[in-house]
Design a protein around this motif. Structure first.
Motif, mmCIF file in Angstrom:
data_model
loop_
_atom_site.group_PDB
_atom_site.id
_atom_site.type_symbol
_atom_site.label_atom_id
_atom_site.label_comp_id
_atom_site.label_asym_id
_atom_site.label_seq_id
_atom_site.Cartn_x
_atom_site.Cartn_y
_atom_site.Cartn_z
ATOM 1 N N PHE A 1 -2.556 0.108 -7.222
ATOM 2 C CA PHE A 1 -1.247 -0.533 -7.333
ATOM 3 C C PHE A 1 -1.195 -1.840 -6.549
ATOM 4 O O PHE A 1 -0.506 -2.782 -6.937
ATOM 5 C CB PHE A 1 -0.154 0.421 -6.836
ATOM 6 N N SER A 2 -1.956 -1.889 -5.448
ATOM 7 C CA SER A 2 -1.908 -3.076 -4.595
ATOM 8 C C SER A 2 -2.788 -4.214 -5.120
ATOM 9 O O SER A 2 -2.781 -5.310 -4.560
ATOM 10 C CB SER A 2 -2.338 -2.699 -3.167
ATOM 11 N N HIS B 1 0.319 15.342 -4.798
ATOM 12 C CA HIS B 1 -0.305 14.070 -4.380
ATOM 13 C C HIS B 1 -1.784 14.046 -4.719
ATOM 14 O O HIS B 1 -2.614 13.739 -3.875
ATOM 15 C CB HIS B 1 -0.129 13.886 -2.870
ATOM 16 N N SER C 1 2.075 12.069 -7.409
ATOM 17 C CA SER C 1 0.943 11.600 -8.223
ATOM 18 C C SER C 1 0.176 12.781 -8.802
ATOM 19 O O SER C 1 -0.010 13.795 -8.125
ATOM 20 C CB SER C 1 -0.018 10.773 -7.352
ATOM 21 N N PHE D 1 7.184 6.566 -7.985
ATOM 22 C CA PHE D 1 7.865 6.233 -6.738
ATOM 23 C C PHE D 1 9.172 7.027 -6.712
ATOM 24 O O PHE D 1 9.957 6.947 -7.654
ATOM 25 C CB PHE D 1 8.141 4.728 -6.645
ATOM 26 N N THR E 1 -4.857 12.408 -6.145
ATOM 27 C CA THR E 1 -5.265 11.087 -6.640
ATOM 28 C C THR E 1 -6.729 10.779 -6.436
ATOM 29 O O THR E 1 -7.180 9.734 -6.860
ATOM 30 C CB THR E 1 -4.454 9.972 -5.942
ATOM 31 N N TYR F 1 0.811 -1.228 0.000
ATOM 32 C CA TYR F 1 0.000 0.000 0.000
ATOM 33 C C TYR F 1 0.840 1.271 0.000
ATOM 34 O O TYR F 1 0.342 2.346 0.339
ATOM 35 C CB TYR F 1 -0.936 0.001 1.215
ATOM 36 N N TYR F 2 2.122 1.167 -0.327
ATOM 37 C CA TYR F 2 3.018 2.327 -0.256
ATOM 38 C C TYR F 2 2.391 3.568 -0.904
ATOM 39 O O TYR F 2 2.270 4.627 -0.280
ATOM 40 C CB TYR F 2 4.337 1.992 -0.954
ATOM 41 N N GLN F 3 1.956 3.413 -2.138
ATOM 42 C CA GLN F 3 1.399 4.569 -2.855
ATOM 43 C C GLN F 3 0.086 5.021 -2.215
ATOM 44 O O GLN F 3 -0.169 6.219 -2.091
ATOM 45 C CB GLN F 3 1.205 4.190 -4.329
ATOM 46 N N GLU F 4 -0.729 4.077 -1.759
ATOM 47 C CA GLU F 4 -1.985 4.446 -1.098
ATOM 48 C C GLU F 4 -1.737 5.130 0.246
ATOM 49 O O GLU F 4 -2.512 5.979 0.671
ATOM 50 C CB GLU F 4 -2.873 3.210 -0.922
ATOM 51 N N SER G 1 1.652 7.887 -11.175
ATOM 52 C CA SER G 1 2.262 7.937 -9.842
ATOM 53 C C SER G 1 3.721 7.532 -9.991
ATOM 54 O O SER G 1 4.007 6.495 -10.590
ATOM 55 C CB SER G 1 1.583 6.960 -8.870
ATOM 56 N N TYR H 1 2.736 3.784 -13.567
ATOM 57 C CA TYR H 1 3.633 3.940 -12.428
ATOM 58 C C TYR H 1 5.069 3.985 -12.921
ATOM 59 O O TYR H 1 5.408 3.340 -13.921
ATOM 60 C CB TYR H 1 3.445 2.778 -11.445
ATOM 61 N N VAL I 1 0.846 7.150 0.932
ATOM 62 C CA VAL I 1 1.208 8.552 0.649
ATOM 63 C C VAL I 1 -0.044 9.324 0.239
ATOM 64 O O VAL I 1 -0.298 10.440 0.714
ATOM 65 C CB VAL I 1 2.293 8.629 -0.452
ATOM 66 N N GLU I 2 -0.847 8.720 -0.609
ATOM 67 C CA GLU I 2 -2.107 9.326 -1.051
ATOM 68 C C GLU I 2 -3.018 9.657 0.143
ATOM 69 O O GLU I 2 -3.577 10.742 0.235
ATOM 70 C CB GLU I 2 -2.777 8.312 -1.989
ATOM 71 N N THR J 1 6.016 9.378 -2.904
ATOM 72 C CA THR J 1 5.483 9.223 -4.265
ATOM 73 C C THR J 1 4.992 10.595 -4.714
ATOM 74 O O THR J 1 4.695 11.450 -3.883
ATOM 75 C CB THR J 1 4.298 8.237 -4.364
#
Lengths: 300, 300
Positions: B112-113, B297, B209, B224, B299, A288-291, B222, B133, A293-294, B207
């Protein structure tokens, strides 16, 4: 691999703190709170009904918005007229947030960079979904071998909000007319007896923004985040009584505690932001890294 | 005080890179691109019209969405059926983005997850507003006296996109099935001849985005972000020809250049994120501090 339980709990925290954006929130039923045609908040339906009792201050709902009456055409007039209404509403037992009246004036404006259009009592901002700004300070140490530890505060059991929960080293809301660094220095001094010369070394690194709703209203908040690297022999001490104790904990322990329910939720978000910026979370192993940060920066 | 011109130019950059969320964008007229009931993109109206020619792959628009036909019920079937459509559409002169066909497979998934539902040729993703990504690496040095400098690349004049503009030390898109750190090491090696052992030291920090639209479609991306602190005597060198030259510049100079039009826009965002995380921007003096973080950020 990342700890799945930890990842899920952390994602849940972010979702809860942004529940105003989720399906099922009161958002579609809120009216925009507008001053001079600019949106400064979101008013939940039950508050709209209460405000109808004050037609000399709030114009009748129109086009999905509640506006201040045009005659209230200055910072001072708007602030005083709304304050008079709020003083009356304090008698209303159903508005539990107003029991926490603090005599703290918060600036009301469409964006942080805009000139304030009025001030509003801090305890009332959630009735209008007015955005509140604050400062949070991550206090940390780095040992000679490079190990990072973090100072956390445990809130006093007598605090109005989140009594007994873990908090950042120091934090506080931005009152009308008070600067960000000025608030930081003041809170470091009052809550943790950190001398101004030490607090001044805190470095601006981020903001954390989120919007949640609960039975008391809509909380739209942005926190200015600072990192303060403290000497290994420095010890914060209890100041004004908002804190009962300070702990210095290894960062891995702090990380694990994010998944407990022992943290004041927005402080847990500030710690998560620290963990990400300081590379304690790996992009490849944390699904969930990107989630994450989001979730720390929800403002649309 | 902050430089007003710089602040305004930087805010404009963030608005332009998030213009899909602004009034006047094609967003209200886009249809959701759905696979198995889950949204994976936004399809602009003119693309919806083109897809109607392939009813064996795309179901007719329904409830604001275009879906893949239910018979395409596996990763492989979906990917191949869409690829066949795209091979046909490559003949269409109006789809300029497909002239940049790269034979690079990008994963398509709601988040992403989530497990990928199909792959799609990179050059086609903007036709479907499918999220892409990538990895961007800030290369920097710290002098003995603490002064920070940043390595920037100038893109080759023969690059398909943004020829001749400034770029981060290295960057690249995440192809289907390739890891984040793996992509980082590969791009560092190929673009800047950075040995794997050095590239491996890059630390995940953030990140960035954003979603913008232009005449070629909808770009939802997005990145990284990694920081790579390089030794003072290290020198990146031109590798595969994507870069014409590398510069090591004092951070204040890099900051000033953000307000020029000399930067590839998303790379400028990655630099802005670096400036904020490394405290080169003050929360009190930069009026748009909070809006800058928000703009990096987007999103929702």
């Amino acid at each position: 691999m990342a700890n799945t339980y930890w990842s899920e709990k952390t994602l849940q925290l972010l979702r809860r703190m942004n529940n105003f954006y989720l399906p099922g929130s009161c958002r579609p039923n809120c009216l925009r709170f507008e001053i001079d045609g600019a949106q400064v908040g979101w008013i939940p339906p039950r508050v709209v009904l209460l405000l109808a009792r004050f037609p000399e201050v709030f114009s009748p709902p129109h086009g999905g918005a509640v506006s201040l009456c045009p005659i209230l055409n200055s910072y001072g007039r708007r602030s005083e007229a709304v304050d008079t209404v709020l003083q009356t509403l304090r008698q209303d037992e159903s508005l539990t947030c107003l029991k926490g009246w603090r005599d703290e004036k918060y600036s009301v404006m469409p964006k942080f960079s805009d000139a304030p259009l009025m001030w509003m009592e801090r305890a009332a901002t959630s009735l209008f979904g007015v955005k509140r700004y604050g400062v949070h300070i991550n206090g940390y140490t780095v040992s000679d071998s490079g190990e990072v530890s973090m100072w956390l505060a445990r809130r006093s059991p007598s605090k109005q909000t989140y009594p007994g929960l873990l908090d950042n080293l120091a934090a506080g809301g931005l009152a009308a007319g008070v600067g960000i660094k000025q608030t930081l220095v003041k809170e470091c001094q009052e809550e943790a007896c950190i001398p101004a010369a030490t607090a001044e070394k805190a470095r601006p690194v981020s903001t954390v923004s989120y919007t949640y709703e609960d039975e008391e209203g809509v909380f739209a908040e942005s926190q200015f985040v600072f990192d303060l690297k403290l000497p290994l022999d420095f010890q914060p001490t209890v100041g004004d009584g908002e804190v009962q104790e300070f702990y210095l904990l290894p960062i891995e322990e702090v990380k694990e505690m994010l998944a407990s329910d022992d943290f004041k939720p927005n402080c847990a978000m500030v710690v998560l932001d620290f963990l990400i910026r300081h590379s304690f979370i790996e992009a490849d192993t944390e699904p969930y890294y990107q989630e994450f940060v989001e979730g720390l920066h929800q403002t649309l």
